[in-house]
Write a protein that holds these residues in place. Structure first.
Motif, PDB file in Angstrom:
ATOM      1  N   LEU A   1       0.830  -1.206   0.000  1.00 54.48           N
ATOM      2  CA  LEU A   1       0.000   0.000   0.000  1.00 54.48           C
ATOM      3  C   LEU A   1       0.865   1.257   0.000  1.00 54.48           C
ATOM      4  O   LEU A   1       0.393   2.338   0.347  1.00 54.48           O
ATOM      5  CB  LEU A   1      -0.913   0.010   1.234  1.00 54.48           C
ATOM      6  N   ASP A   2       2.137   1.115  -0.384  1.00 58.25           N
ATOM      7  CA  ASP A   2       3.077   2.240  -0.346  1.00 58.25           C
ATOM      8  C   ASP A   2       2.486   3.472  -1.045  1.00 58.25           C
ATOM      9  O   ASP A   2       2.061   3.393  -2.186  1.00 58.25           O
ATOM     10  CB  ASP A   2       4.385   1.825  -1.040  1.00 58.25           C
ATOM     11  N   GLY A   3       2.457   4.577  -0.344  1.00 53.47           N
ATOM     12  CA  GLY A   3       1.959   5.811  -0.937  1.00 53.47           C
ATOM     13  C   GLY A   3       0.464   6.010  -0.765  1.00 53.47           C
ATOM     14  O   GLY A   3      -0.106   6.920  -1.354  1.00 53.47           O
ATOM     15  N   SER A   4      -0.183   5.177   0.042  1.00 51.36           N
ATOM     16  CA  SER A   4      -1.617   5.353   0.262  1.00 51.36           C
ATOM     17  C   SER A   4      -1.861   6.361   1.371  1.00 51.36           C
ATOM     18  O   SER A   4      -0.994   6.653   2.176  1.00 51.36           O
ATOM     19  CB  SER A   4      -2.268   4.033   0.662  1.00 51.36           C
ATOM     20  N   ASN A   5      -3.078   6.858   1.388  1.00 50.66           N
ATOM     21  CA  ASN A   5      -3.464   7.781   2.430  1.00 50.66           C
ATOM     22  C   ASN A   5      -4.471   7.066   3.329  1.00 50.66           C
ATOM     23  O   ASN A   5      -5.607   6.857   2.948  1.00 50.66           O
ATOM     24  CB  ASN A   5      -4.074   9.025   1.754  1.00 50.66           C
ATOM     25  N   PHE A   6      -3.990   6.644   4.502  1.00 45.93           N
ATOM     26  CA  PHE A   6      -4.898   5.960   5.432  1.00 45.93           C
ATOM     27  C   PHE A   6      -5.801   6.985   6.101  1.00 45.93           C
ATOM     28  O   PHE A   6      -5.320   7.931   6.717  1.00 45.93           O
ATOM     29  CB  PHE A   6      -4.102   5.241   6.532  1.00 45.93           C
ATOM     30  N   MET A   7      -7.095   6.788   5.998  1.00 44.75           N
ATOM     31  CA  MET A   7      -8.027   7.710   6.648  1.00 44.75           C
ATOM     32  C   MET A   7      -7.794   7.707   8.165  1.00 44.75           C
ATOM     33  O   MET A   7      -7.915   8.718   8.816  1.00 44.75           O
ATOM     34  CB  MET A   7      -9.470   7.319   6.358  1.00 44.75           C
ATOM     35  N   ASN A   8      -7.478   6.546   8.704  1.00 46.06           N
ATOM     36  CA  ASN A   8      -7.140   6.442  10.123  1.00 46.06           C
ATOM     37  C   ASN A   8      -6.159   5.267  10.274  1.00 46.06           C
ATOM     38  O   ASN A   8      -6.557   4.113  10.297  1.00 46.06           O
ATOM     39  CB  ASN A   8      -8.412   6.221  10.950  1.00 46.06           C
ATOM     40  N   SER A   9      -4.877   5.609  10.372  1.00 41.79           N
ATOM     41  CA  SER A   9      -3.824   4.581  10.362  1.00 41.79           C
ATOM     42  C   SER A   9      -4.083   3.487  11.372  1.00 41.79           C
ATOM     43  O   SER A   9      -3.963   2.300  11.067  1.00 41.79           O
ATOM     44  CB  SER A   9      -2.466   5.200  10.681  1.00 41.79           C
ATOM     45  N   SER A  10      -4.452   3.874  12.594  1.00 42.58           N
ATOM     46  CA  SER A  10      -4.535   2.850  13.633  1.00 42.58           C
ATOM     47  C   SER A  10      -5.687   1.886  13.344  1.00 42.58           C
ATOM     48  O   SER A  10      -5.568   0.686  13.578  1.00 42.58           O
ATOM     49  CB  SER A  10      -4.641   3.472  15.024  1.00 42.58           C
ATOM     50  N   LEU A  11      -6.779   2.395  12.776  1.00 43.26           N
ATOM     51  CA  LEU A  11      -7.898   1.503  12.452  1.00 43.26           C
ATOM     52  C   LEU A  11      -7.550   0.564  11.296  1.00 43.26           C
ATOM     53  O   LEU A  11      -7.839  -0.634  11.352  1.00 43.26           O
ATOM     54  CB  LEU A  11      -9.140   2.314  12.091  1.00 43.26           C
ATOM     55  N   VAL A  12      -6.909   1.102  10.253  1.00 45.21           N
ATOM     56  CA  VAL A  12      -6.552   0.269   9.098  1.00 45.21           C
ATOM     57  C   VAL A  12      -5.581  -0.831   9.532  1.00 45.21           C
ATOM     58  O   VAL A  12      -5.743  -1.999   9.188  1.00 45.21           O
ATOM     59  CB  VAL A  12      -5.941   1.125   7.961  1.00 45.21           C
ATOM     60  N   LEU A  13      -4.581  -0.453  10.333  1.00 43.29           N
ATOM     61  CA  LEU A  13      -3.590  -1.446  10.747  1.00 43.29           C
ATOM     62  C   LEU A  13      -4.197  -2.484  11.686  1.00 43.29           C
ATOM     63  O   LEU A  13      -3.821  -3.656  11.671  1.00 43.29           O
ATOM     64  CB  LEU A  13      -2.386  -0.775  11.392  1.00 43.29           C
ATOM     65  N   LYS A  14      -5.139  -2.079  12.471  1.00 46.20           N
ATOM     66  CA  LYS A  14      -5.799  -3.028  13.370  1.00 46.20           C
ATOM     67  C   LYS A  14      -6.516  -4.109  12.565  1.00 46.20           C
ATOM     68  O   LYS A  14      -6.495  -5.281  12.901  1.00 46.20           O
ATOM     69  CB  LYS A  14      -6.795  -2.282  14.267  1.00 46.20           C
TER      70      LYS A  14
END
Ligand SMILES: *[C@@H]1O[C@H](CO)[C@@H](O)[C@H](O)[C@H]1NC(C)=O
Ligand SMILES: *[C@@H]1O[C@H](CO)[C@@H](O)[C@H](O)[C@H]1NC(C)=O
Ligand SMILES: *[C@@H]1O[C@H](CO)[C@@H](O)[C@H](O)[C@H]1NC(C)=O
Ligand SMILES: *[C@@H]1O[C@H](CO)[C@@H](O)[C@H](O)[C@H]1NC(C)=O
Ligand SMILES: *[C@@H]1O[C@H](CO)[C@@H](O)[C@H](O)[C@H]1NC(C)=O
Ligand SMILES: *[C@@H]1O[C@H](CO)[C@@H](O)[C@H](O)[C@H]1NC(C)=O
Length: 362
Positions: free
Chosen positions: A116-129
């Motif tokens: 996902l290099d270069g993506s914009n996570f709307m909320n990093s902690s939620l996506v990674l969870k």
């Protein structure tokens, strides 16, 4: 111009068109959606710009590999990607997609490779969870705005072998709780800002492994300080060690000679001093040695002859001395050599080498 000619190839399993200019084929997804037997779809760098946010029903129920990398969509990640439940490998590197937070990756339970290099996570902690409950082997979340705190959510990724974290907002050491840290083979932590934290501290979690599987470690451009710890020799499987452009001081430890699989060693643009330990001459597989822009002194003659695989040698801007030509001539595989701005005696010319393409011995 279009992809209509594909629509009759209904038995197609593999479609590889990476690098083909499809900028005019705006309905690419509708055509491909009829190819319900597809297993692999490679459309990297096709100048696609429209990702089709809404597809009523997806027929690609066998698709296990989707590579859309290096197409600049600059939009939100469409829901249809999250319904490709057979996916093992998803490459969205450089697509500039915004990744929504809620339940997005939950259905991709077989995913092993995710870029996902270069993506914009709307909320990093939620996506990674969410990713945490997957069976990922390889995860690249470079340039995704990830902070050190977010990394705690990755502790269930115990199958992870490769983790890309470059160009993020990491400021603390990698938590011991991350996956099965001792099994990790590759980690890229370059282009972060560890704010002058010492390398010894940053690597502590790896040194605590009974035996670390680490093969590739990159901390380039990361604001790292302190010495190269002697425990470095414990990372005995290292193949690539990249620590350039930091604030590392002190000498190169003798234990470097224990890294017998090393092929790339880049310590350039730091503040390392003292002489280069002769143990470095044991690294007979080393292909690239870059120690440029440090304050290293002493001579090379005791060890240089041992580096029989060396292809690129960069030692410029140090205080190295001694007579050069004789031993350097033993490096028959050398293609590129820069020993400029040192205190060497003797003149080196192309005539000393068989394969040399680039020489700077000013
Ligand atoms: C694929 O799905 C579309 C609906 O999106 C449907 O009209 C079409 O018949 C399907 N094609 C195949 C080959 O199943
Ligand atoms: C995941 O699967 C469930 C059950 O099939 C479905 O209701 C849900 O919409 C899916 N979620 C996504 C993000 O596709
Ligand atoms: C992101 O998600 C966390 C919950 O995991 C929440 O506490 C936080 O407020 C969210 N941040 C934003 C910007 O929505
Ligand atoms: C990690 O695994 C534990 C034990 O299986 C589970 O209780 C926890 O919810 C998981 N955490 C995440 C973030 O998936
Ligand atoms: C780290 O140290 C270097 C040299 O001492 C200094 O130039 C730099 O500003 C420091 N960086 C931070 C983030 O403290
Ligand atoms: C190298 O420099 C160090 C100081 O950084 C000095 O103590 C040492 O004697 C020097 N060695 C050689 C071989 O010039």
């Amino acid at each position: 111009m279009n992809t209509h000619w594909l629509s009759s190839l209904v038995m197609l399993h593999h479609l590889a068109m990476s690098g083909v200019d499809l900028s005019k084929a705006t309905d690419w997804l509708h055509v491909i959606n009829d190819l319900s037997s597809l297993v692999q779809l490679h459309l990297s760098y096709c100048k696609l710009s429209h990702i089709h946010p809404h597809v009523p029903s997806l027929n690609l129920t066998s698709l296990s590999l989707l590579d859309l990398s290096l197409n600049s969509f600059d939009s939100s990640m469409p829901p249809w990607i999250f319904s490709l439940t057979s996916l093992l490998s998803l490459d969205l590197n450089g697509c500039f997609l915004s990744v929504p937070s809620a339940h997005s990756f939950r259905n991709l339970t077989d995913l092993e490779f995710l870029d996902l290099d270069g993506s914009n996570f709307m909320n990093s902690s939620l996506v990674l969870k969410e990713l945490s409950s997957s069976n990922l082997i390889s995860l690249d979340i470079g340039s995704c705005g990830v902070s050190s705190l977010d990394l705690d959510s990755l502790h269930n990724l115990t199958n992870l072998l490769s983790l890309g974290l470059s160009s993020n907002e990491l400021t603390k050491r990698i938590p011991k709780s991350l996956g099965n840290l001792c099994n990790l083979k590759e980690i890229d932590l370059s282009f972060n800002n560890f704010g002058n934290i010492s390398l010894t501290y940053l690597l502590e979690s790896f040194f605590e492994c009974k035996s670390s599987a680490l093969e590739s470690l990159s901390f380039s451009f990361s604001g790292v300080s302190g010495h190269l710890p002697d425990q470095l020799g414990q990372l005995s499987n290292l193949v690539h060690l990249l620590l350039s452009d930091n604030y590392i001081t002190g000498t190169i430890p003798h234990s470097i000679g224990q890294l017998s699989f090393l092929r790339t060693l880049d310590l350039s643009v730091n503040q390392m001093c003292g002489s280069i330990p002769f143990s470095i001459g044991r690294l007979s597989l080393l292909e690239v040695l870059d120690l440029g822009l440090n304050q290293l002194n002493g001579s090379l003659s005791e060890w240089i002859g041992g580096l029989s695989s060396l292809k690129k040698l960069y030692l410029s801007h140090n205080r190295l001395d001694g007579n050069l030509p004789d031993r350097l001539g033993q490096l028959t595989k050398l293609v590129s050599l820069d020993i400029s701005f040192n205190l060497f005696t003797g003149v080196v010319t192309e005539a000393h080498f068989t394969n040399l393409v680039s020489l700077n011995s000013l």
